[in-house]
Write an enzyme that holds these catalytic residues in place. Structure first.
Site, PDB file in Angstrom:
ATOM      1  CE  LYS A 193      -5.268  -8.682  -2.690  1.00 30.61           C
ATOM      2  NZ  LYS A 193      -5.257  -8.185  -1.323  1.00 30.61           N
ATOM      3  CE  LYS A 210      -4.512  -1.486   1.504  1.00 32.17           C
ATOM      4  NZ  LYS A 210      -5.654  -1.260   2.392  1.00 32.17           N
ATOM      5  CE  LYS A 225     -13.760  -4.091  -1.212  1.00 31.57           C
ATOM      6  NZ  LYS A 225     -13.695  -4.022   0.250  1.00 31.57           N
TER       7      LYS A 225
HETATM    8  P1  AMP Z   1     -11.083  -6.174   2.116  1.00 33.40           P
HETATM    9  O1  AMP Z   1     -11.943  -5.868   0.943  1.00 33.40           O
HETATM   10  O2  AMP Z   1      -9.630  -5.917   1.857  1.00 33.40           O
HETATM   11  O3  AMP Z   1     -11.560  -5.546   3.377  1.00 33.40           O
HETATM   12  O4  AMP Z   1     -11.191  -7.749   2.350  1.00 33.40           O
HETATM   13  C1  AMP Z   1     -12.292  -8.383   2.984  1.00 33.40           C
HETATM   14  C2  AMP Z   1     -12.057  -9.888   3.038  1.00 33.40           C
HETATM   15  O5  AMP Z   1     -11.980 -10.420   1.704  1.00 33.40           O
HETATM   16  C3  AMP Z   1     -10.728 -10.276   3.711  1.00 33.40           C
HETATM   17  O6  AMP Z   1     -10.947 -11.447   4.478  1.00 33.40           O
HETATM   18  C4  AMP Z   1      -9.818 -10.546   2.568  1.00 33.40           C
HETATM   19  O7  AMP Z   1      -8.773 -11.442   2.895  1.00 33.40           O
HETATM   20  C5  AMP Z   1     -10.763 -11.159   1.549  1.00 33.40           C
HETATM   21  N1  AMP Z   1     -10.271 -10.960   0.179  1.00 33.40           N
HETATM   22  C6  AMP Z   1     -10.030  -9.778  -0.438  1.00 33.40           C
HETATM   23  N2  AMP Z   1      -9.567  -9.972  -1.700  1.00 33.40           N
HETATM   24  C7  AMP Z   1      -9.504 -11.327  -1.880  1.00 33.40           C
HETATM   25  C8  AMP Z   1      -9.109 -12.170  -2.972  1.00 33.40           C
HETATM   26  N3  AMP Z   1      -8.690 -11.669  -4.145  1.00 33.40           N
HETATM   27  N4  AMP Z   1      -9.192 -13.513  -2.806  1.00 33.40           N
HETATM   28  C9  AMP Z   1      -9.627 -14.033  -1.628  1.00 33.40           C
HETATM   29  N5  AMP Z   1     -10.009 -13.305  -0.572  1.00 33.40           N
HETATM   30  C10 AMP Z   1      -9.955 -11.961  -0.670  1.00 33.40           C
END
Ligand code: AMP
Ligand code: TRP
Length: 328
Positions: A192, A112, A195
């Protein structure tokens, strides 16, 4: 007594298929087996540049997505982090038990701070300490997350251990729980799904747009012609099949890809059908919920009330342990 489970998601944009397969889809099934708390972590989302005027809508959208995906507020607690003030209070205290060296090793911080060079703020650095506070405030034992969060949960264990050693046993050491789809790749096939990368399919993506995105998604790049055999292990489309298709379809596309018995377009068509079918009711429910913001606020308020009671209790113990009991 059921074990305590805690997890969170940032209200930082569209909820996507990585979030769904890596986290939310699994959360939905865990509510019967654990004492579950799910948090919309708005204070984490302010560690990168953001538009304050859209924050409320993003909190509503993230909550609606979770409810639409099947999280039942009668069976678990859903709330927004900023509604329970003890999160930041505990984070401050936990900041004092962990070294800068530990935080400096966090890959998400490194990534980040590369992505947001003009705003490498202190909050971005101590982000994992606030995450540890989220979990420990409720004495969370099980934390279902995607693979990218494992390092942060390991750190939360380290923080719990260090705090307990210094001040007495207050916190359990939380354990991550990974789904089979713990790392969903983006449609670019390189990064990966995320968003911030615009390489995703959203949980409420309209069907036309799902196919538009899938049809141009990168597959095994060594498979240049229809007759070339492919390697499912390195194909992001195959990973998505594992999240959305039946066992027999997964086997059919795996074997077909290896033997060149099925082309990438046909493989994508099967996936498209399955994603569209699974997401249709979620999209419909989401649209209904978005039209009822008062209902969503009620869910969040009820959640915050329950969480505030637990949080206040934990902070009593913590304040006592560190020697700062309030004067009366
Ligand atoms: P975040 O949107 O970063 O707050 O992520 C919310 C949840 O989604 C967390 O448990 C992340 O580890 C999971 N997550 C986010 N991106 C991925 C991805 N590409 N594959 C699997 N899990 C994800
Ligand atoms: N950092 C997590 C992410 O980006 C979100 C999060 C915040 C979280 N607090 C948490 C996840 C506590 C699990 C437990 O995905």
């Amino acid at each position: 007594m059921k074990k305590k489970l805690f997890s969170g998601i940032q209200p930082s944009g569209d909820v996507h298929l990585g979030n769904y397969l890596g986290a939310i889809k699994k959360w939905v099934n865990l509510v019967n087996d654990y004492d579950c708390i799910f948090c919309i972590v708005d204070y984490h989302a302010i560690t990168v540049d953001y538009d304050a005027s859209t924050m409320q809508q993003r909190i509503l959208n993230a909550t609606a997505s979770n409810l639409a995906a099947g999280l039942d507020p009668e069976k678990c607690v859903i709330f927004a982090q900023s509604h329970v003030r003890e999160h930041t209070e505990l984070a401050w205290i936990l900041n004092t038990v962990i070294s800068m060296g530990h935080l400096d090793r966090m890959t998400q911080y490194k990534e980040k701070s590369e992505q947001h060079k003009s705003n490498v703020n202190v909050g971005l650095f101590t982000y994992p300490v606030l995450q540890a506070a989220d979990i420990l405030l409720y004495k969370g034992e099980v934390v279902p997350v995607g693979e990218d969060q494992v390092q942060h949960i390991e750190l939360a264990r380290e923080i719990a251990r260090k705090f307990n050693n210094k001040f007495g046993e207050i916190f359990p050491e939380p354990m991550e729980q990974l789904s089979e789809s713990a790392r969903i790749m983006g449609l670019d096939g390189k990064n990966k799904m995320s968003k911030s990368m615009n390489n995703y399919i959203s949980l409420v993506e309209p069907p036309e747009s799902i196919w538009k995105k899938l049809s141009t998604a990168v597959t095994d790049e060594n498979r240049k012609r229809r007759n070339d055999p492919g390697d499912p292990a390195i194909c992001n489309i195959y990973t998505l099949h594992k999240g959305f298709s039946s066992d027999s379809q997964i086997e059919e596309v795996r074997a077909g890809c290896k033997s060149a018995g099925i082309g990438c377009v046909d493989c994508k068509k099967i996936l498209n059908e399955n994603i569209t079918t699974e997401l249709a009711p979620i999209r419909e429910k989401n649209n209904e919920l978005i039209a009822k913001p008062d209902y969503i606020y009620d869910v969040l308020q009820t959640g915050a009330k329950k969480c505030s009671e637990i949080a206040a209790q934990t902070m009593e113990e913590v304040r006592e342990a560190i020697g700062v009991k309030p004067s009366r």
